[in-house]
Design a protein around this motif. Structure first.
Motif, PDB file in Angstrom:
ATOM      1  N   VAL A 284      33.294  55.260  34.287  1.00  0.00           N
ATOM      2  CA  VAL A 284      33.434  53.803  34.194  1.00  0.00           C
ATOM      3  C   VAL A 284      34.644  53.352  35.006  1.00  0.00           C
ATOM      4  N   LEU A 285      35.745  54.050  34.862  1.00  0.00           N
ATOM      5  CA  LEU A 285      36.946  53.692  35.612  1.00  0.00           C
ATOM      6  C   LEU A 285      36.743  53.898  37.109  1.00  0.00           C
ATOM      7  N   LEU A 613      32.200  45.330  35.212  1.00  0.00           N
ATOM      8  CA  LEU A 613      33.386  44.947  34.450  1.00  0.00           C
ATOM      9  C   LEU A 613      34.505  44.484  35.380  1.00  0.00           C
ATOM     10  N   ALA A 614      34.690  45.235  36.480  1.00  0.00           N
ATOM     11  CA  ALA A 614      35.740  44.866  37.435  1.00  0.00           C
ATOM     12  C   ALA A 614      35.402  43.571  38.162  1.00  0.00           C
ATOM     13  N   LEU A 618      37.608  41.687  35.214  1.00  0.00           N
ATOM     14  CA  LEU A 618      38.974  42.105  35.534  1.00  0.00           C
ATOM     15  C   LEU A 618      39.517  41.413  36.783  1.00  0.00           C
ATOM     16  N   GLU A 619      38.665  41.279  37.826  1.00  0.00           N
ATOM     17  CA  GLU A 619      39.133  40.617  39.039  1.00  0.00           C
ATOM     18  C   GLU A 619      39.405  39.134  38.792  1.00  0.00           C
ATOM     19  N   LYS A 620      38.642  38.507  37.906  1.00  0.00           N
ATOM     20  CA  LYS A 620      38.886  37.102  37.582  1.00  0.00           C
ATOM     21  C   LYS A 620      40.123  36.938  36.708  1.00  0.00           C
ATOM     22  N   ARG A 621      40.361  37.912  35.851  1.00  0.00           N
ATOM     23  CA  ARG A 621      41.506  37.821  34.945  1.00  0.00           C
ATOM     24  C   ARG A 621      42.823  38.075  35.669  1.00  0.00           C
ATOM     25  N   PHE A 622      42.833  39.108  36.532  1.00  0.00           N
ATOM     26  CA  PHE A 622      44.075  39.497  37.193  1.00  0.00           C
ATOM     27  C   PHE A 622      44.165  39.035  38.646  1.00  0.00           C
ATOM     28  N   GLY A 623      43.053  38.623  39.217  1.00  0.00           N
ATOM     29  CA  GLY A 623      43.030  38.317  40.643  1.00  0.00           C
ATOM     30  C   GLY A 623      42.503  39.529  41.405  1.00  0.00           C
ATOM     31  N   GLN A 629      44.977  46.709  43.241  1.00  0.00           N
ATOM     32  CA  GLN A 629      46.190  47.515  43.203  1.00  0.00           C
ATOM     33  C   GLN A 629      46.319  48.236  41.861  1.00  0.00           C
ATOM     34  N   TYR A 630      45.888  47.571  40.796  1.00  0.00           N
ATOM     35  CA  TYR A 630      45.950  48.180  39.470  1.00  0.00           C
ATOM     36  C   TYR A 630      44.974  49.356  39.322  1.00  0.00           C
ATOM     37  N   ALA A 631      43.751  49.174  39.816  1.00  0.00           N
ATOM     38  CA  ALA A 631      42.661  50.098  39.500  1.00  0.00           C
ATOM     39  C   ALA A 631      42.954  51.551  39.874  1.00  0.00           C
ATOM     40  N   PRO A 632      43.423  51.863  41.102  1.00  0.00           N
ATOM     41  CA  PRO A 632      43.692  53.274  41.416  1.00  0.00           C
ATOM     42  C   PRO A 632      44.782  53.877  40.532  1.00  0.00           C
ATOM     43  N   VAL A 633      45.802  53.069  40.187  1.00  0.00           N
ATOM     44  CA  VAL A 633      46.885  53.573  39.330  1.00  0.00           C
ATOM     45  C   VAL A 633      46.372  53.826  37.915  1.00  0.00           C
ATOM     46  N   LEU A 634      45.518  52.926  37.406  1.00  0.00           N
ATOM     47  CA  LEU A 634      44.934  53.119  36.079  1.00  0.00           C
ATOM     48  C   LEU A 634      44.071  54.377  36.042  1.00  0.00           C
TER      49      LEU A 634
END
Length: 664
Positions: A284-285, A613-614, A618-623, A629-634
């Motif tokens: 999923v991630l 989901l992204a 998630l893209e609407k919530r965080f931009g 930038q968040y996704a690879p680190v998560l």
């Protein structure tokens, strides 16, 4: 007509995220050497164990755990790791803890020997009548004392080990030299953007970037959230079956590994449909990181395979499927009847499209007369470049040595020498250049499927040893992006050479030690190693289907290749590309579609959930830019948490097995 079109907006968003620095530094230091030994002796056994039990790669976890540990040690010494040191540690950790294809075998080159010992003893090889034909330089024969005792300390392993070491040395020389040459052409001369290189470079050096730009808080916060998710999920998914397997005859799993198989459940109303749901949260991630339309295309092709199969069965096309078959046998029987031919046709269309696209891109490139020469000779100062003629010379010599090794290993000289020469000198550079341009322009790779297989079959060669010799045919195009990543991090290219000189012997030594210990614990695969027990059989069936094509006489392979379905797959992929190009829609749908044809829907359903989901939350919530930038680190944090659980489990398992096997 195939017309040059503007790059997809989806991929355009990845461009320009990072610029190369003005100065370059050596990232291979004493601290990176210590990091390499840490990965080899501490992380590698966990990587091996996780690949066998859950089909999960520990590569990202090994990279991040090592970087975090050594960053903290350096900080306690009132210093810090440089971005270049972090990248080299990242590179070495990936090489030592990486996995081999769908088998998910980690542990360096010795993982291939473990696969070979399984193959020679497998039901698939026996069913196709191949067992006695597998050469002794691939694996000791079935029934050998070396296999019965599960040990590498036997003289029967000397030929396989010799071939493995020689081929590894030559292959690494090949990819490094050709990859560097392609980088110089596509990046320095043609100035291609390599849109996904900044993403990879930023992910590899996230900690150093955080210290440099003062944004360490969000990076650490996102990474810690991912690690927490990985620790919690890994405790249930990996830890529970690993530990209960030590005290019970069968491991206890709350979530079936690697998927929940629904094939037998749905066969009454969806006959011949390989259905199921993957149970690894990491899928999923992963779906949140991959380009959206690639995931959509993969999911669509998987659903077409799964839901179209019942229609084909009722039409009398799927003749090999029988009620009661599980996912593995259902998928294989469908491949034999239809889907292998469709995949070949669609892959061939995408390969031709890629070549045409590359040729048109070359023609549309406007480089001033003589400009390419100045670009080729004027390289950034201090980048650590090597002479191009030296790189070409080493590539040609290593290719020739590989060809001579193949000639020596083959039982006779029926396979024409000119075929091998064409593979090494013509096809490999051509395919690699096409893909270097594709990854430089779009971030995607293309391939012409079954070239090697077709050459083996059309040559008229009889025997299966041809499938195991190290033919010098590979796609090194993606290596051009690797050098671009190195450039973006300000790391000297000479650091990679030093790293490679360390990685190979270290992977051989550590692989020998830990594969010997884990293999001694029990047969591989076995119920203890659930992913290998479930999925390896399908991989062996697919491989043996191809191997049987050169055995002589009638074989199941000749039933599997159907010209009508090959043509249908070719027409569908080619027509879809033309339609999407005309409508100005993302052509990455087609690349994803071909990717999904050979995959199980079980693994692509969670990916699609993550992509949706992204995209829509998630893209609407965080931009969009922030989330990317968040996704690879998560994802890296999640892999780190899973890796810690895997390392703990394998440590307990090794200690437990060592104690129980000690004589008193």
């Amino acid at each position: 007509m195939l017309q040059a079109r503007a790059p997809d907006v989806e991929l355009e968003a990845y461009r320009g995220l990072m610029e190369p620095p003005d100065q370059f530094e050596d990232g291979f230091t004493f601290r990176t050497v210590l990091g390499a030994f840490f990965v080899g002796f501490i992380m590698m056994p966990g990587a091996i164990y996780m690949g066998l039990i859950a089909g999960v790669s520990l590569g990202s976890a090994a990279e991040w755990v090592t970087i975090i540990l050594f960053s903290e040690l350096a900080r306690r010494s009132f210093s810090s790791l440089t971005r270049q040191e972090i990248y080299v540690i990242y590179y070495i950790a990936g090489g030592l803890a990486g996995v081999i294809g769908g088998t998910m075998l980690a542990g360096g080159p010795f993982g291939q020997l473990i696969w070979n010992q399984y193959l020679v003893q497998s039901q698939a090889a026996a069913g196709f009548g191949l067992t006695e034909h597998i050469p002794r330089w691939v694996s000791p024969p079935a029934g050998s004392e070396a296999l019965l005792q599960r040990t590498f300390l036997h003289r029967a392993w000397i030929p396989p080990l010799t071939v493995l070491v020689i081929s590894q040395i030559l292959a690494r020389a090949e990819w490094f030299c050709l990859g560097y040459f392609l980088f110089r052409i596509t990046s320095d001369v043609e100035r291609l953007p390599f849109p996904l290189a900044p993403v990879a470079a930023q992910g590899a050096t996230a900690l150093a970037d955080a210290e440099d730009d003062g944004q360490g808080n969000w990076r650490w916060r996102v990474f810690a959230i991912g690690m927490g998710i990985g620790l919690l999920f890994g405790s249930v998914y990996i830890g529970l079956p690993a530990l209960t397997g030590l005290i019970a005859s069968e491991p206890i799993s709350l979530l079936p590994i690697p998927w929940i198989d629904l094939t037998r459940t749905t066969e009454s109303f969806l006959p011949a449909a390989p259905l199921g749901v993957g149970t690894d949260l990491g899928l999923v991630l992963l779906g949140t990181v991959l380009p959206f339309w690639v995931v959509v295309g993969s999911f669509a092709s998987a659903m077409l395979h799964a839901l179209g199969s019942p229609l084909l069965y009722h039409a009398g096309v799927l003749t090999h499927w029988r009620p009661g078959m599980d996912t593995i046998l259902t998928n294989f029987s469908n491949d034999v009847d239809v889907w292998l031919s469709v995949y070949i046709g669609a892959g061939l269309a995408v390969g031709i499209i890629g070549i045409v696209h590359a040729i048109r891109s070359v023609r549309s490139s406007r480089t001033a007369a003589g400009g390419w020469r100045s670009r080729l000779t004027q390289v950034p100062k201090g980048r650590g470049d090597a002479p191009l003629l030296a790189a070409i010379g080493v590539y040609l010599m290593s290719t020739l040595a590989m060809i001579l090794l193949c000639v020596y290993l083959l039982e006779d000289d029926e396979f024409p020498f000119v075929f091998m020469l064409a593979f090494g000198v013509l096809l490999t550079p051509l395919l690699s250049y096409v893909n270097a341009r594709m990854v430089g322009l779009t971030g995607q790779l293309v391939s012409i499927p079954m070239v090697r297989e077709g050459a083996f079959i059309l040559s008229g060669y009889r025997g299966i040893d041809i499938w195991f010799v190290p033919i010098p045919y590979a796609d090194h195009g993606r290596r051009a992006q690797l050098f671009r990543e190195v450039e973006l991090t300000g790391t000297k290219f000479s650091s990679l050479i030093k790293a490679e000189l360390l990685v190979l012997p270290l992977s051989l030594i550590c692989g020998f030690i830990f594969w010997s210990l884990i293999w001694k614990m029990g047969p591989i695969p076995s119920p203890t190693f659930q992913y290998a027990q479930t999925y390896w059989h399908l991989i062996a069936l697919r491989q043996c289907l191809w191997y049987s094509a050169t055995l002589g006489g009638d074989s199941l392979f000749h039933e599997a290749i159907k010209a009508a379905w090959v043509g249908g797959g070719f027409a569908f992929a080619g027509g879809s590309f033309l339609l999407l190009s005309w409508m100005q829609l993302p052509v990455s749908l087609i690349y994803g579609f071909v990717r999904g044809l050979s995959a199980l829907p079980h693994l692509l359903i969670p990916e699609m959930v993550g992509a949706l989901l992204a995209r829509y939350y998630l893209e609407k919530r965080f931009g969009q830019r922030v989330w990317r930038q968040y996704a690879p680190v998560l994802l890296a944090g999640y892999a780190c948490g899973m890796g810690l659980i895997g390392m703990s489990a394998v440590a307990i398992a090794l200690i437990s097995k060592s104690v129980t096997q000690t004589g008193y």
